[in-house]
Design a protein around this motif. Structure first.
Motif, mmCIF file in Angstrom:
data_model
loop_
_atom_site.group_PDB
_atom_site.id
_atom_site.type_symbol
_atom_site.label_atom_id
_atom_site.label_comp_id
_atom_site.label_asym_id
_atom_site.label_seq_id
_atom_site.Cartn_x
_atom_site.Cartn_y
_atom_site.Cartn_z
ATOM 1 N N ASP A 23 41.491 -15.619 -8.200
ATOM 2 C CA ASP A 23 41.239 -17.100 -8.687
ATOM 3 C C ASP A 23 42.343 -17.735 -9.221
ATOM 4 O O ASP A 23 42.577 -19.103 -8.844
ATOM 5 C CB ASP A 23 40.044 -16.907 -9.405
ATOM 6 C CG ASP A 23 38.771 -16.535 -8.870
ATOM 7 O OD1 ASP A 23 38.873 -16.420 -7.581
ATOM 8 O OD2 ASP A 23 37.749 -16.311 -9.676
ATOM 9 N N GLU A 27 43.935 -20.881 -7.669
ATOM 10 C CA GLU A 27 44.295 -22.287 -8.585
ATOM 11 C C GLU A 27 45.620 -22.693 -8.545
ATOM 12 O O GLU A 27 46.049 -23.817 -8.738
ATOM 13 C CB GLU A 27 43.798 -21.976 -10.008
ATOM 14 C CG GLU A 27 44.084 -23.273 -11.011
ATOM 15 C CD GLU A 27 43.020 -24.497 -10.520
ATOM 16 O OE1 GLU A 27 43.599 -25.645 -10.703
ATOM 17 O OE2 GLU A 27 42.146 -24.096 -9.694
ATOM 18 N N ARG A 30 46.478 -24.615 -5.376
ATOM 19 C CA ARG A 30 45.914 -25.588 -5.275
ATOM 20 C C ARG A 30 46.346 -26.702 -6.089
ATOM 21 O O ARG A 30 46.483 -27.972 -5.738
ATOM 22 C CB ARG A 30 44.398 -25.451 -5.649
ATOM 23 C CG ARG A 30 43.423 -24.617 -4.544
ATOM 24 C CD ARG A 30 42.030 -24.441 -4.835
ATOM 25 N NE ARG A 30 41.426 -23.458 -3.878
ATOM 26 C CZ ARG A 30 40.676 -22.643 -4.110
ATOM 27 N NH1 ARG A 30 40.619 -22.484 -5.424
ATOM 28 N NH2 ARG A 30 40.211 -21.974 -3.083
ATOM 29 N N ARG A 31 46.843 -26.318 -7.360
ATOM 30 C CA ARG A 31 47.424 -27.232 -8.450
ATOM 31 C C ARG A 31 48.777 -27.777 -7.628
ATOM 32 O O ARG A 31 49.252 -28.805 -7.849
ATOM 33 C CB ARG A 31 47.686 -26.619 -9.708
ATOM 34 C CG ARG A 31 48.136 -27.493 -10.707
ATOM 35 C CD ARG A 31 48.080 -26.824 -12.347
ATOM 36 N NE ARG A 31 48.429 -25.505 -12.181
ATOM 37 C CZ ARG A 31 47.529 -24.250 -12.336
ATOM 38 N NH1 ARG A 31 46.519 -24.866 -12.964
ATOM 39 N NH2 ARG A 31 47.811 -23.177 -12.489
#
Length: 102
Positions: A23, A27, A30-31
């Motif tokens: 995860d 993240e 994606r950031r």
């Protein structure tokens, strides 16, 4: 015509044992995508395997670009390289990739 990049990972070590590690990787990716200036990036997604079929990889990234040059900018982006070096490379048991025009 577009250019698509697909990469899959099978995790090892803590990434295989702890969903929170994966995860965190997702993240970070994606950031980076949300903040990056990547001309020619049409779409991008990543996620863990849904577990519907056996023998799948654990995680995938799919990105669609205007052309090969836009893919090269994405591939070589310093933040992308940092995430790979610091969070991904040492956790990969197997990596597969394919790029195609279409």
């Amino acid at each position: 015509m577009t250019f698509t990049h697909v990469v899959t990972f099978t995790w090892t070590g803590d990434a295989a044992d702890d969903p929170a590690v994966v995860d965190g990787i997702a993240e970070s990716l994606r950031r980076w995508i949300a903040d990056a200036d990547l001309p020619g990036l049409r779409s991008w997604s990543c996620g863990r395997d849904a577990g519907l079929t056996g023998n799948n990889a654990d995680f995938a990234v799919v990105a669609v670009f205007d052309d090969v040059d836009a893919y090269a900018v994405y591939r070589d982006d310093p933040e992308h390289r940092r995430i790979i070096d610091e969070q991904i490379a040492h956790r990969v048991g197997q990596r597969t990739a394919v790029q195609f025009a279409g």
